[in-house]
Motif scaffolding. Sequence first.
Motif, PDB file in Angstrom:
ATOM      1  N   THR A  90      83.729  27.774  38.782  1.00 37.63           N
ATOM      2  CA  THR A  90      82.523  28.245  38.381  1.00 37.63           C
ATOM      3  C   THR A  90      82.142  29.896  38.366  1.00 37.63           C
ATOM      4  N   ILE A  91      83.143  30.492  38.759  1.00 39.67           N
ATOM      5  CA  ILE A  91      82.948  31.905  38.911  1.00 39.67           C
ATOM      6  C   ILE A  91      82.629  32.565  37.613  1.00 39.67           C
ATOM      7  N   ASP A  92      82.917  32.363  36.330  1.00 43.30           N
ATOM      8  CA  ASP A  92      82.878  33.037  35.384  1.00 43.30           C
ATOM      9  C   ASP A  92      81.278  32.753  34.902  1.00 43.30           C
ATOM     10  N   LYS A  93      80.832  31.705  35.286  1.00 41.41           N
ATOM     11  CA  LYS A  93      79.351  31.019  34.622  1.00 41.41           C
ATOM     12  C   LYS A  93      78.643  31.849  35.719  1.00 41.41           C
ATOM     13  N   ALA A  94      78.712  31.905  36.970  1.00 34.62           N
ATOM     14  CA  ALA A  94      78.079  32.457  38.000  1.00 34.62           C
ATOM     15  C   ALA A  94      77.719  34.175  37.574  1.00 34.62           C
ATOM     16  N   ILE A  95      78.791  34.702  37.189  1.00 32.25           N
ATOM     17  CA  ILE A  95      78.935  36.216  36.710  1.00 32.25           C
ATOM     18  C   ILE A  95      78.194  36.492  35.618  1.00 32.25           C
ATOM     19  N   ALA A  96      78.278  35.428  34.482  1.00 29.86           N
ATOM     20  CA  ALA A  96      77.258  35.413  33.370  1.00 29.86           C
ATOM     21  C   ALA A  96      75.861  35.373  33.593  1.00 29.86           C
ATOM     22  N   MET A  97      75.378  34.645  34.736  1.00 30.99           N
ATOM     23  CA  MET A  97      74.179  34.394  34.974  1.00 30.99           C
ATOM     24  C   MET A  97      73.621  35.955  35.853  1.00 30.99           C
ATOM     25  N   ILE A  98      74.467  36.721  35.947  1.00 31.68           N
ATOM     26  CA  ILE A  98      73.867  38.007  36.549  1.00 31.68           C
ATOM     27  C   ILE A  98      73.992  39.200  35.793  1.00 31.68           C
ATOM     28  N   ALA A  99      74.567  38.782  34.635  1.00 34.03           N
ATOM     29  CA  ALA A  99      74.922  39.921  33.697  1.00 34.03           C
ATOM     30  C   ALA A  99      73.965  41.166  33.553  1.00 34.03           C
ATOM     31  N   GLU A 100      72.539  40.559  33.639  1.00 35.41           N
ATOM     32  CA  GLU A 100      71.496  41.434  33.174  1.00 35.41           C
ATOM     33  C   GLU A 100      70.946  42.186  34.342  1.00 35.41           C
ATOM     34  N   GLU A 101      71.700  41.877  35.656  1.00 34.12           N
ATOM     35  CA  GLU A 101      71.048  42.557  36.950  1.00 34.12           C
ATOM     36  C   GLU A 101      71.113  43.993  37.026  1.00 34.12           C
ATOM     37  N   GLN A 102      70.786  44.847  37.976  1.00 37.96           N
ATOM     38  CA  GLN A 102      70.819  46.208  37.891  1.00 37.96           C
ATOM     39  C   GLN A 102      72.101  46.336  39.161  1.00 37.96           C
ATOM     40  N   PRO A 103      72.614  47.599  39.090  1.00 35.73           N
ATOM     41  CA  PRO A 103      73.571  47.703  39.989  1.00 35.73           C
ATOM     42  C   PRO A 103      73.399  47.578  41.497  1.00 35.73           C
ATOM     43  N   GLU A 104      72.244  47.719  41.856  1.00 31.70           N
ATOM     44  CA  GLU A 104      71.337  47.517  43.371  1.00 31.70           C
ATOM     45  C   GLU A 104      71.545  45.913  43.542  1.00 31.70           C
ATOM     46  N   GLN A 105      71.159  45.057  42.537  1.00 32.88           N
ATOM     47  CA  GLN A 105      71.037  43.469  42.656  1.00 32.88           C
ATOM     48  C   GLN A 105      72.567  43.136  42.633  1.00 32.88           C
ATOM     49  N   LEU A 106      73.622  43.854  41.766  1.00 31.25           N
ATOM     50  CA  LEU A 106      74.905  43.315  41.922  1.00 31.25           C
ATOM     51  C   LEU A 106      75.500  43.603  43.389  1.00 31.25           C
ATOM     52  N   ARG A 107      74.961  44.766  43.985  1.00 35.39           N
ATOM     53  CA  ARG A 107      75.403  44.787  45.409  1.00 35.39           C
ATOM     54  C   ARG A 107      74.970  43.648  46.326  1.00 35.39           C
ATOM     55  N   GLN A 108      73.904  43.417  46.026  1.00 32.22           N
ATOM     56  CA  GLN A 108      73.163  42.439  47.146  1.00 32.22           C
ATOM     57  C   GLN A 108      73.863  41.127  46.846  1.00 32.22           C
ATOM     58  N   PHE A 109      74.193  40.873  45.709  1.00 31.92           N
ATOM     59  CA  PHE A 109      74.725  39.467  45.557  1.00 31.92           C
ATOM     60  C   PHE A 109      76.173  39.606  46.159  1.00 31.92           C
ATOM     61  N   SER A 110      76.842  40.484  46.036  1.00 26.43           N
ATOM     62  CA  SER A 110      78.344  40.796  46.588  1.00 26.43           C
ATOM     63  C   SER A 110      78.235  40.655  48.249  1.00 26.43           C
ATOM     64  N   HIS A 111      77.057  41.399  48.737  1.00 25.41           N
ATOM     65  CA  HIS A 111      77.068  41.470  50.281  1.00 25.41           C
ATOM     66  C   HIS A 111      76.382  39.987  50.381  1.00 25.41           C
ATOM     67  N   TRP A 112      75.649  39.329  49.792  1.00 26.20           N
ATOM     68  CA  TRP A 112      75.565  37.920  50.271  1.00 26.20           C
ATOM     69  C   TRP A 112      76.699  36.877  50.130  1.00 26.20           C
ATOM     70  N   ILE A 113      77.601  37.213  48.903  1.00 25.27           N
ATOM     71  CA  ILE A 113      78.765  36.453  49.074  1.00 25.27           C
ATOM     72  C   ILE A 113      79.598  36.568  50.119  1.00 25.27           C
ATOM     73  N   ASN A 114      79.579  37.868  50.609  1.00 23.69           N
ATOM     74  CA  ASN A 114      80.581  38.146  51.750  1.00 23.69           C
ATOM     75  C   ASN A 114      79.982  37.589  53.272  1.00 23.69           C
ATOM     76  N   ARG A 115      78.584  37.623  53.281  1.00 24.70           N
ATOM     77  CA  ARG A 115      77.999  37.108  54.392  1.00 24.70           C
ATOM     78  C   ARG A 115      78.085  35.571  54.310  1.00 24.70           C
ATOM     79  N   MET A 116      77.955  35.144  53.383  1.00 25.00           N
ATOM     80  CA  MET A 116      77.893  33.558  53.135  1.00 25.00           C
ATOM     81  C   MET A 116      79.154  32.900  53.575  1.00 25.00           C
ATOM     82  N   PHE A 117      80.132  33.418  52.864  1.00 24.53           N
ATOM     83  CA  PHE A 117      81.421  32.994  53.072  1.00 24.53           C
ATOM     84  C   PHE A 117      82.458  33.403  54.116  1.00 24.53           C
ATOM     85  N   ARG A 118      82.108  34.232  54.846  1.00 16.16           N
ATOM     86  CA  ARG A 118      82.786  34.940  55.883  1.00 16.16           C
ATOM     87  C   ARG A 118      83.975  35.824  55.347  1.00 16.16           C
ATOM     88  N   GLY A 119      83.536  36.479  54.349  1.00 21.67           N
ATOM     89  CA  GLY A 119      84.507  37.350  53.501  1.00 21.67           C
ATOM     90  C   GLY A 119      85.187  38.453  54.470  1.00 21.67           C
TER      91      GLY A 119
END
Length: 299
Positions: A189-218
Amino acid sequence: MAERKSWDSAYKYLFSSRQVFHQFLTRFVEEDFVQGISVDDVELVDKSFVSDELLDRESDIIYKVNLPENEVYIYVLLEFQSTPDKTIPVRMLLYILQLYDQLFRSSTSGLLPAVFPVLLYNGSRPWTVPFNLNELVAPRIPAKYIPSFEYYPIIERDIPPEKLERIKGLVAAIMYLEQQEDDAALKSTIDKAIAMIAEEQPEQLRQFSHWINRMFRGSLENNDIDKVHQLTEVKTMLAEVVDKIEQRGEQRGEQRGEQRGMQKKTFEYARKMLDRGFSIADIADITDLSEQEIRELAE
């Protein structure tokens, strides 16, 4: 889903951004008073106003919303336990009363501001707790003396995936990923999730990446995430995190297989010792199996 850290701390981090909280409030709360609220109207409540006791709980988030004629406080309780807690209405009312106590101490005149209570629950089990506190109180006295307190529920498991895809945005994408029951579903489902944030600004993209990294112990480096500016970079990072989750899962599976193999050899060794007349006590001492396990093996 494997390797998840504390949901509370991850969401606490996410909602520290007023842009993200504004998106959550305006897209998931279906009440008239939130319509027309801008990002500039929301303000995270800090420790200069509310007691440390209220703000130090990882499960609580408090925002102030400046409306045209007054202000409203939004209190969000994050409930991410697997089993619904029937004390939630009591706990939420208690927290709000503590907030009102703080507001009373800092208020000079006029009415207290309204506090809008929101529950965010992402557990896999159905939410069976009443939405109003009065349903938990035995009606043995006139109803006017029984507290009536209702909270606004946002139950992630009850939000259809199609609705999340329609809502779009960072918060919807995160809820969409959380609904996936295993790592294989997450990867598909990665592609669908990425499509859902297609309109987000770079700052929100970074927040999303940080959240994923925190959430899944990346094991991604925060410095690398801070350089994210494009959607393709987020997709690459998310795929990398999922791959590492799968690798750790495979390693754990191999370790469990090795442990089962060693256990099987131990039982075979114990059986041979029984056949040769060793006592149960001696076998237990040599193999570290319990005497009960050896008796069951002998039978």
